[in-house]
Design a protein around this motif. Structure first.
Motif, PDB file in Angstrom:
ATOM      1  N   ALA A 272     109.093  43.912  20.698  1.00 34.73           N
ATOM      2  CA  ALA A 272     108.855  42.547  21.199  1.00 34.73           C
ATOM      3  C   ALA A 272     107.636  41.932  20.513  1.00 34.73           C
ATOM      4  O   ALA A 272     107.657  40.757  20.120  1.00 34.73           O
ATOM      5  CB  ALA A 272     108.650  42.570  22.713  1.00 34.73           C
ATOM      6  N   ARG A 273     106.578  42.731  20.352  1.00 35.41           N
ATOM      7  CA  ARG A 273     105.374  42.219  19.675  1.00 35.41           C
ATOM      8  C   ARG A 273     105.644  41.969  18.201  1.00 35.41           C
ATOM      9  O   ARG A 273     105.185  40.955  17.637  1.00 35.41           O
ATOM     10  CB  ARG A 273     104.227  43.220  19.839  1.00 35.41           C
ATOM     11  CG  ARG A 273     103.484  43.084  21.169  1.00 35.41           C
ATOM     12  CD  ARG A 273     102.205  43.888  21.168  1.00 35.41           C
ATOM     13  NE  ARG A 273     102.476  45.318  21.156  1.00 35.41           N
ATOM     14  CZ  ARG A 273     101.601  46.246  20.808  1.00 35.41           C
ATOM     15  NH1 ARG A 273     100.396  45.900  20.387  1.00 35.41           N
ATOM     16  NH2 ARG A 273     101.923  47.521  20.856  1.00 35.41           N
ATOM     17  N   THR A 275     108.473  41.165  16.848  1.00 38.22           N
ATOM     18  CA  THR A 275     109.292  39.950  16.786  1.00 38.22           C
ATOM     19  C   THR A 275     108.436  38.699  16.996  1.00 38.22           C
ATOM     20  O   THR A 275     108.606  37.682  16.311  1.00 38.22           O
ATOM     21  CB  THR A 275     110.406  40.003  17.850  1.00 38.22           C
ATOM     22  OG1 THR A 275     111.172  41.202  17.667  1.00 38.22           O
ATOM     23  CG2 THR A 275     111.318  38.795  17.753  1.00 38.22           C
ATOM     24  N   LYS A 276     107.497  38.784  17.946  1.00 37.16           N
ATOM     25  CA  LYS A 276     106.608  37.658  18.221  1.00 37.16           C
ATOM     26  C   LYS A 276     105.721  37.349  17.015  1.00 37.16           C
ATOM     27  O   LYS A 276     105.556  36.184  16.629  1.00 37.16           O
ATOM     28  CB  LYS A 276     105.739  37.981  19.435  1.00 37.16           C
ATOM     29  CG  LYS A 276     104.761  36.880  19.813  1.00 37.16           C
ATOM     30  CD  LYS A 276     103.895  37.305  20.993  1.00 37.16           C
ATOM     31  CE  LYS A 276     102.830  36.254  21.303  1.00 37.16           C
ATOM     32  NZ  LYS A 276     101.943  36.681  22.414  1.00 37.16           N
ATOM     33  N   TYR A 277     105.156  38.399  16.399  1.00 38.64           N
ATOM     34  CA  TYR A 277     104.297  38.189  15.228  1.00 38.64           C
ATOM     35  C   TYR A 277     105.092  37.540  14.093  1.00 38.64           C
ATOM     36  O   TYR A 277     104.600  36.631  13.407  1.00 38.64           O
ATOM     37  CB  TYR A 277     103.719  39.516  14.737  1.00 38.64           C
ATOM     38  CG  TYR A 277     102.725  40.155  15.691  1.00 38.64           C
ATOM     39  CD1 TYR A 277     101.905  39.389  16.513  1.00 38.64           C
ATOM     40  CD2 TYR A 277     102.604  41.546  15.768  1.00 38.64           C
ATOM     41  CE1 TYR A 277     101.001  39.981  17.373  1.00 38.64           C
ATOM     42  CE2 TYR A 277     101.700  42.148  16.632  1.00 38.64           C
ATOM     43  CZ  TYR A 277     100.905  41.363  17.437  1.00 38.64           C
ATOM     44  OH  TYR A 277     100.011  41.949  18.294  1.00 38.64           O
ATOM     45  N   ASN A 280     105.807  33.915  14.886  1.00 37.52           N
ATOM     46  CA  ASN A 280     104.572  33.118  14.754  1.00 37.52           C
ATOM     47  C   ASN A 280     104.017  33.109  13.338  1.00 37.52           C
ATOM     48  O   ASN A 280     102.934  32.576  13.091  1.00 37.52           O
ATOM     49  CB  ASN A 280     103.499  33.637  15.710  1.00 37.52           C
ATOM     50  CG  ASN A 280     103.861  33.423  17.160  1.00 37.52           C
ATOM     51  OD1 ASN A 280     104.679  32.560  17.485  1.00 37.52           O
ATOM     52  ND2 ASN A 280     103.266  34.202  18.053  1.00 37.52           N
TER      53      ASN A 280
END
Length: 418
Positions: A272-273, A275-277, A280
Motif C-alpha cells: 500500500a505504501r 503504491t502510494k509513493y 505521488n
C-alpha cells in the motif's frame, strides 16, 4: 479515532498471520508425518500430487477471491462467483484425472494425485467463502477455519498413515477433513453472512460467467505460471530420478516456506505504501522502501544458507530421517535459491505497486522456460543438486527482469515529472 483504526488493522494483520502460519505449519507437519512414519517415496507421491494439481487449480481458480473482494461496482453476486468456481473446479479435477491416468504413474500414485486434486477442489470452494467473509470484515472466522482445517487435516492424515502404513488412507483422511470444515464451518458462516441460504446457491448465467472469465483469465494465467515456476524441478525429478528422490527434495525444499511467510507478510503490509509513493511520484521514497525490503530478503537468505552450512545435517536428521541428512548440499543450494526468491518476491510487490500487471505474464513465461531448460541440462548430471541450482537460476532471472521492469517504470515516472 485514527489510533483505534491502526490498532484494529494491526490486530487484523496479526491474527491473519497467525492463522496462515498455523495452517502452513500443519502442511509442513504432513510432510514430516510421511517422512517419519512412512517413507521418502510416500513424501514423493504426495509432493507429486501437489506439484501436478497446484498449477491446474491456480489457473482455474482465476483469482476469483481477489476479484470478489476488490470488485466495487457489484456487477456480480456471490452466486455468480460460486457457479463459476464449481464449473472451473470440476474442469480442473477432470484435467487432473486425465493426467493421473495417462501420466504413466503407478496405480497408487495415480490415486494419490486424484485425491490431492479432490482436496484442492474442496479448498478452492472454501477459498471463495473466505472471500465472502472478508467482504463482511469478519476475518476472525477465516483464521479459525484455517486453524481448524490445518489441525484436523494433519491429525487425520497422521491417523490414516500410522494405522494403515499406506499413504492412500492418509490422503483420504485429508479429503475428509477438508470436506468436514467446508460443510460444517465455512458454508454455515457464508449463509450467516448473507442471511439467506438461497443466496449461497450457485447461479449459472451465461453472459455473466463469460464476462467474469474474461476479467479474471489474465490473473489465472499469472497464478498458474508462478505455480509452474515453483514446481518445474519436481516434474523433472519425478521423471529422471523417481518418487523417492522427489520426496527428499520436496521435504527439504519446504524449509524455504519459513522465510516466504515473513516475505509475504512484509510484502502485503508494504504494498500500500509502495503504491502510494508511486502514485505521488515520490521515486526516492519508493526506492528507499523497496531497498529496505530487499536487504531484509538478503538477511533472511543469508541466515538460511548459514544454518544449512553449519548445522544442515543435524537439522535434516531432527526434522525428517538420516537419509535426508545425506543431502546437505541440496539443502545449501535450496537455501541459496530461497534467498534469491525472497528478493524476487519483494521486487514482484514493487512491480505490482507500479501497476505493471500484464508484463508479468511474459516475465514468468520466460522464467518457467529457463527453469525447464536448466533442469534438462543439470538434472541428469547433478541430480537433486542440479534441481536446486535450476531453482536458483530461475529466481535470479526473475529478480533481474523484475529490476528492469521497475527501473523502466520509475524512469518513465521521472520523465513525466521533469
Amino acid at each position: 479515532m485514527q489510533q483505534n483504526k491502526l490498532l484494529r488493522l494491526h490486530c487484523h494483520l496479526s491474527s491473519t498471520f497467525i492463522g496462515n502460519a498455523v495452517y502452513t505449519a500443519c502442511q509442513w507437519g504432513m510432510l514430516m508425518v510421511l517422512a517419519k512414519f512412512g517413507s521418502s517415496a510416500m513424501v514423493g507421491q504426495f509432493a507429486l500430487g501437489i506439484a501436478i494439481t497446484a498449477p491446474v487449480f491456480m489457473l482455474t481458480n482465476l483469482q476469483l477471491r481477489s476479484v470478489q473482494i476488490t470488485e466495487t461496482k457489484k456487477q456480480y453476486c456471490f452466486s455468480d462467483y460460486l457457479g463459476l468456481r464449481l464449473i472451473s473446479s470440476t474442469l480442473a479435477l477432470l484435467v487432473i484425472t486425465i493426467i493421473s491416468i495417462l501420466g504413466g504413474y503407478r496405480w497408487e500414485t495415480s490415486i494419490v494425485i486424484f485425491l490431492v486434486g479432490v482436496a484442492k477442489g474442496l479448498e478452492s470452494i472454501s477459498d471463495l467463502f473466505y472471500g465472502l467473509i472478508q467482504q463482511h470484515k469478519d476475518t476472525d472466522l477465516i483464521v479459525r477455519s484455517l486453524i481448524i482445517k490445518g489441525l484436523l487435516s494433519l491429525t487425520l492424515l497422521f491417523v490414516g498413515v500410522y494405522s494403515s502404513g499406506s499413504i492412500l488412507w492418509g490422503v483420504i483422511g485429508l479429503v475428509f477433513a477438508l470436506a468436514a470444515v467446508l460443510l460444517g464451518y465455512d458454508i454455515p458462516n457464508g449463509i450467516m453472512m448473507l442471511k439467506q441460504a438461497l443466496k449461497v446457491k450457485p447461479r449459472w448465467h451465461l453472459k455473466s460467467l463469460i464476462k467474469l472469465i474474461l476479467l479474471c483469465l489474465p490473473l489465472g494465467l499469472m497464478s498458474m505460471l508462478i505455480a509452474l515456476n515453483t514446481n518445474i524441478p519436481r516434474y523433472f525429478i519425478a521423471q529422471y530420478l523417481g518418487e523417492q528422490e522427489l520426496g527428499i527434495f520436496a521435504a527439504i525444499a519446504y524449509l524455504m516456506v519459513i522465510g516466504s511467510m515473513v516475505v509475504s507478510a512484509l510484502g502485503e503490509s508494504s504494498i500500500a505504501r509502495l503504491t502510494k509513493y508511486y502514485a505521488n511520484q515520490d521515486v526516492i521514497a519508493f526506492r528507499t522502501l523497496l531497498l529496505k525490503l530487499v536487504r531484509i530478503a538478503v538477511l533472511l537468505g543469508g541466515i538460511g544458507v548459514l544454518m544449512a552450512l553449519v548445522a544442515g545435517q543435524q537439522i535434516l536428521t531432527l526434522l525428517y530421517q538420516p537419509e535426508y541428512a545425506e543431502q546437505t548440499n541440496v539443502f545449501i543450494w535450496l537455501m541459496v535459491a530461497a534467498g534469491i526468491s525472497y528478493i524476487s518476491s519483494f521486487l514482484g510487490y514493487g512491480m505490482t505497486a507500479t501497476g505493471q500487471f500484464f508484463i508479468q505474464i511474459p516475465l514468468f513465461t520466460t522464467v518457467v522456460s529457463i527453469s525447464s531448460i536448466a533442469c534438462v541440462w543439470l538434472l541428469p548430471e547433478l541430480g537433486l543438486v542440479g534441481a536446486a541450482i535450476a531453482l536458483s537460476l530461475a529466481a535470479t532471472v526473475q529478480a533481474v527482469m523484475s529490476c528492469v521492469v521497475i527501473h523502466h517504470s520509475l524512469h518513465r515516472l521521472q520523465s513525466q515529472t521533469n
